[in-house]
Design a protein around this motif. Structure first.
Motif: not given
Length: 341
Positions: A158-161, A164-167, A273-274, A316-326
């Motif tokens: 989860l820390d990796v996720l 990747k999402l910039g949290v 929420s994020a 800025p967070p990654p694009a939706p496709a990158e979020i999906e893959r992550a």
């Protein structure tokens, strides 16, 4: 009413309405319809809690007219039985972002009027370390500390996720500094802390009943308003009416500098929420049935990350496709590591 028999019968039903923390089953009892409420499968807590829900329901009965009535509570096995309230959920009438009829907004105003007048003396005891009445800074820091715990308990996957999402590892720091610097003292009140379209029922007498009291707190009433507005996603005109209605019914000691602090709590809600929805939406993305649904969920999560980023100072967070893959990669790791049942 044979409470244990109703509990056993509810466990055999396949029509339970599932929330994040409880399963709810409507059954017929000798006295009429009831709702059997059973804790759901164990999940990591994502919300601050203070009291057992049955204790809250018993306390508010003389003060809040539109809420479930507790009929029975058991600790072994754990379950509750409530009166069943006939009605339609607000989100069935009008989904997020859509206007609500005036009578619904009036019902929400009336609910706040009653909620804000529940005395502390009627409620269960507070923990010794709970912030003192009026200590809004202490209350806000307690909220932020819990979100930091959520972020801090992430395992390696989860820390990796999150990364990747910039949290960030400390998403709460800037808001904690802002709380210390900006928040004004205000008298505390009972907070529902989870009022949204799925928790509000429209009754036959055109009332608005509020369900699910397991997250009730004692604290800054402006937080409850901001939490409600954030989760209910009002149309612009309705949002203004709800704020004006709350201001009209709130006692003077609850309204000190409230508009500025309302914006602080809205920022807190965006940040929380994020952090929370990286987990919830991440799983939903990974388990989505089709490509379009995954894409839509990834876009929703990106919107949440954008809203939060301005408060934790990220890019800025990654694009939706990158979020999906992550998200898919994270859930694959979690599912592979999970022990077999």
């Amino acid at each position: 009413m044979d409470a244990l028999a109703l509990y056993e019968k509810s466990r055999a039903q396949d029509t339970a309405l599932s929330g994040f923390y409880n399963l709810n089953v409507r059954l017929e009892a000798d006295t009429g319809p009831v709702l059997v409420r059973i804790p759901g499968p164990t999940a990591e807590p994502m919300d601050l809690t203070l009291w057992p829900e049955p204790a809250v329901l018993a306390a508010i009965r003389p003060y809040v007219s539109q809420a479930p009535r507790l009929l029975h509570a058991s600790t072994d096995p754990r379950f509750q039985i409530h009166t069943f309230i006939e009605g339609h959920r607000v989100d069935d009438l009008s989904p997020d972002g859509k206007p609500l009829p005036e009578w619904v907004l009036n019902g929400i105003e009336q609910f706040f009027r009653e909620l804000l007048h529940v005395p502390l003396s009627a409620l269960p005891a507070l923990p010794p370390d709970w912030p003192a009445d009026g200590d809004t800074k202490g209350f806000a820091l307690r909220l932020l500390s819990f979100v930091q715990q959520i972020r801090g308990r992430a395992d390696a996957a989860l820390d990796v996720l999150y990364g990747k999402l910039g949290v960030p590892a400390d998403p709460c720091g800037p808001l904690a500094e802002r709380a210390e610097r900006e928040l004004s003292d205000r008298s505390f009140r009972l907070l529902h802390a989870d009022i949204h379209r799925k928790n509000m029922l429209l009754t036959e007498r055109r009332g608005v009943a509020v369900l699910d009291w397991e997250l009730a707190l004692w604290g800054d009433p402006v937080y409850d308003l901001a939490d409600h507005v954030h989760k209910t996603a009002y149309a612009t005109g309705d949002r203004s009416l709800v704020l004006a209605g709350w201001e009209k019914v709130a006692p003077a000691e609850c309204r000190t500098a409230w508009r500025a602090d309302f914006e602080f709590y809205c920022a807190y809600e965006a940040m929380k929420s994020a952090v929370v929805d990286t987990v919830r939406w991440g799983r939903r993305i990974a388990e989505a049935a089709d490509v379009q649904q995954r894409q839509a969920l990834a876009e929703e999560l990106r919107t949440k990350l954008i809203a939060a980023g301005q408060h934790w100072g990220g890019g800025p967070p990654p694009a939706p496709a990158e979020i999906e893959r992550a998200a898919v990669s994270w859930w694959d790791t979690v599912s592979t590591a999970a022990p077999e049942a």
